[in-house]
Design a protein around this motif. Sequence first.
Motif, PDB file in Angstrom:
ATOM      1  N   LYS A 172      -0.115  -1.303   0.317  1.00  0.00           N
ATOM      2  CA  LYS A 172       1.340  -1.342   0.341  1.00  0.00           C
ATOM      3  C   LYS A 172       2.043  -0.556   1.382  1.00  0.00           C
ATOM      4  O   LYS A 172       3.257  -0.832   1.763  1.00  0.00           O
ATOM      5  CB  LYS A 172       1.706  -0.659  -1.103  1.00  0.00           C
ATOM      6  N   THR A 215       0.060  -6.884   2.505  1.00  0.00           N
ATOM      7  CA  THR A 215       0.407  -5.766   1.336  1.00  0.00           C
ATOM      8  C   THR A 215      -0.970  -5.760   0.157  1.00  0.00           C
ATOM      9  O   THR A 215      -1.163  -4.765  -0.178  1.00  0.00           O
ATOM     10  CB  THR A 215       1.473  -6.404   0.642  1.00  0.00           C
ATOM     11  N   ALA A 216      -1.628  -6.694   0.384  1.00  0.00           N
ATOM     12  CA  ALA A 216      -2.902  -6.887  -0.209  1.00  0.00           C
ATOM     13  C   ALA A 216      -4.126  -5.687   0.085  1.00  0.00           C
ATOM     14  O   ALA A 216      -4.755  -5.329  -0.730  1.00  0.00           O
ATOM     15  CB  ALA A 216      -3.823  -8.216  -0.464  1.00  0.00           C
ATOM     16  N   TYR A 217      -3.911  -5.419   1.530  1.00  0.00           N
ATOM     17  CA  TYR A 217      -4.722  -4.367   1.945  1.00  0.00           C
ATOM     18  C   TYR A 217      -4.295  -2.963   1.379  1.00  0.00           C
ATOM     19  O   TYR A 217      -4.809  -2.174   1.225  1.00  0.00           O
ATOM     20  CB  TYR A 217      -5.094  -4.177   3.465  1.00  0.00           C
ATOM     21  N   PRO A 226       2.928  -2.831   5.316  1.00  0.00           N
ATOM     22  CA  PRO A 226       4.145  -3.516   5.887  1.00  0.00           C
ATOM     23  C   PRO A 226       5.555  -2.689   6.177  1.00  0.00           C
ATOM     24  O   PRO A 226       5.900  -2.807   7.031  1.00  0.00           O
ATOM     25  CB  PRO A 226       4.787  -4.091   4.574  1.00  0.00           C
ATOM     26  N   HIS A 272       9.452 -11.855  11.567  1.00  0.00           N
ATOM     27  CA  HIS A 272       9.961 -11.503  10.107  1.00  0.00           C
ATOM     28  C   HIS A 272      10.441  -9.963  10.210  1.00  0.00           C
ATOM     29  O   HIS A 272      11.487  -9.579   9.723  1.00  0.00           O
ATOM     30  CB  HIS A 272       8.785 -11.814   9.241  1.00  0.00           C
ATOM     31  N   LYS A 295       6.339 -15.007   4.075  1.00  0.00           N
ATOM     32  CA  LYS A 295       6.001 -14.532   2.612  1.00  0.00           C
ATOM     33  C   LYS A 295       4.475 -14.533   2.502  1.00  0.00           C
ATOM     34  O   LYS A 295       3.953 -13.496   1.852  1.00  0.00           O
ATOM     35  CB  LYS A 295       6.510 -15.519   1.595  1.00  0.00           C
ATOM     36  N   LEU A 296       3.808 -15.475   2.899  1.00  0.00           N
ATOM     37  CA  LEU A 296       2.355 -15.506   2.761  1.00  0.00           C
ATOM     38  C   LEU A 296       1.553 -14.314   3.446  1.00  0.00           C
ATOM     39  O   LEU A 296       0.895 -13.618   2.979  1.00  0.00           O
ATOM     40  CB  LEU A 296       1.583 -16.735   2.954  1.00  0.00           C
ATOM     41  N   GLU A 297       2.084 -14.224   4.648  1.00  0.00           N
ATOM     42  CA  GLU A 297       1.408 -13.387   5.724  1.00  0.00           C
ATOM     43  C   GLU A 297       1.908 -11.944   5.283  1.00  0.00           C
ATOM     44  O   GLU A 297       0.908 -10.706   5.275  1.00  0.00           O
ATOM     45  CB  GLU A 297       1.750 -13.490   7.138  1.00  0.00           C
ATOM     46  N   VAL A 298       2.993 -11.660   4.842  1.00  0.00           N
ATOM     47  CA  VAL A 298       3.339 -10.062   4.184  1.00  0.00           C
ATOM     48  C   VAL A 298       2.566  -9.930   2.873  1.00  0.00           C
ATOM     49  O   VAL A 298       2.095  -8.816   2.764  1.00  0.00           O
ATOM     50  CB  VAL A 298       4.850 -10.183   4.023  1.00  0.00           C
ATOM     51  N   GLU A 299       2.407 -10.842   2.077  1.00  0.00           N
ATOM     52  CA  GLU A 299       1.553 -10.653   0.803  1.00  0.00           C
ATOM     53  C   GLU A 299       0.059 -10.326   1.307  1.00  0.00           C
ATOM     54  O   GLU A 299      -0.488  -9.568   0.571  1.00  0.00           O
ATOM     55  CB  GLU A 299       1.466 -12.054   0.002  1.00  0.00           C
ATOM     56  N   GLU A 300      -0.478 -11.003   2.448  1.00  0.00           N
ATOM     57  CA  GLU A 300      -1.916 -10.731   2.891  1.00  0.00           C
ATOM     58  C   GLU A 300      -1.889  -9.363   3.470  1.00  0.00           C
ATOM     59  O   GLU A 300      -2.933  -8.526   2.661  1.00  0.00           O
ATOM     60  CB  GLU A 300      -2.286 -11.688   3.752  1.00  0.00           C
TER      61      GLU A 300
END
Length: 189
Positions: free
Chosen positions: A119, A115-117, A122, A185, A108-113
Amino acid sequence: CKNIVFVVTGSEVGLLKEFLRLEDTQSPLFGRHIPELRLEGFDHRDSIGFLRRGFEEAGLPYEEGVLERAVEYLDGVAGWLNEYGLRCVEKGVVSVEVAREVFQLAAKLEVEEVTAYSKNYPLILEALGRGMRRWSQIKRYLEQRLGRTLNDSELHRYLTNLANRGFIDKENEEYTILNPILAKHFSED
């Protein structure tokens, strides 16, 4: 000032090199000796040993099979293995469920990281996780998911940025996910 040494660290080594302009003849650092030390994750044996020693120090009983499963989830990422060990100690039990819990948090945290760059990053990792490793396959997958035509320059920028941030690598015209948590993941979705 003489004898000053700078140590610069970070997981996004490609961006760091770009920022320092090491290949630019106009850069003050051009031509300087810049040693690089890359730290890799633990291999399977070291991951098991790391967990084993931690649980023994904590006086927490464990089963080898559970450690094996935990390493399957968390690979050799020391930070996530440490988080697993800490949670097991807090709960008083070494279990596969805790490994699954830590894996889900890590993913979850790594996908959020990522995605922050962008969308769209991912989506690229999703394509790679589904076995689409070549440029044309990734492009076709993104176009299908985005519902529009994707410019080659846009895809090139995405792939370059992901590589510079240490998320993917390209070898022999094929891209792979470098981060073991993200690789697992996206291969399971």
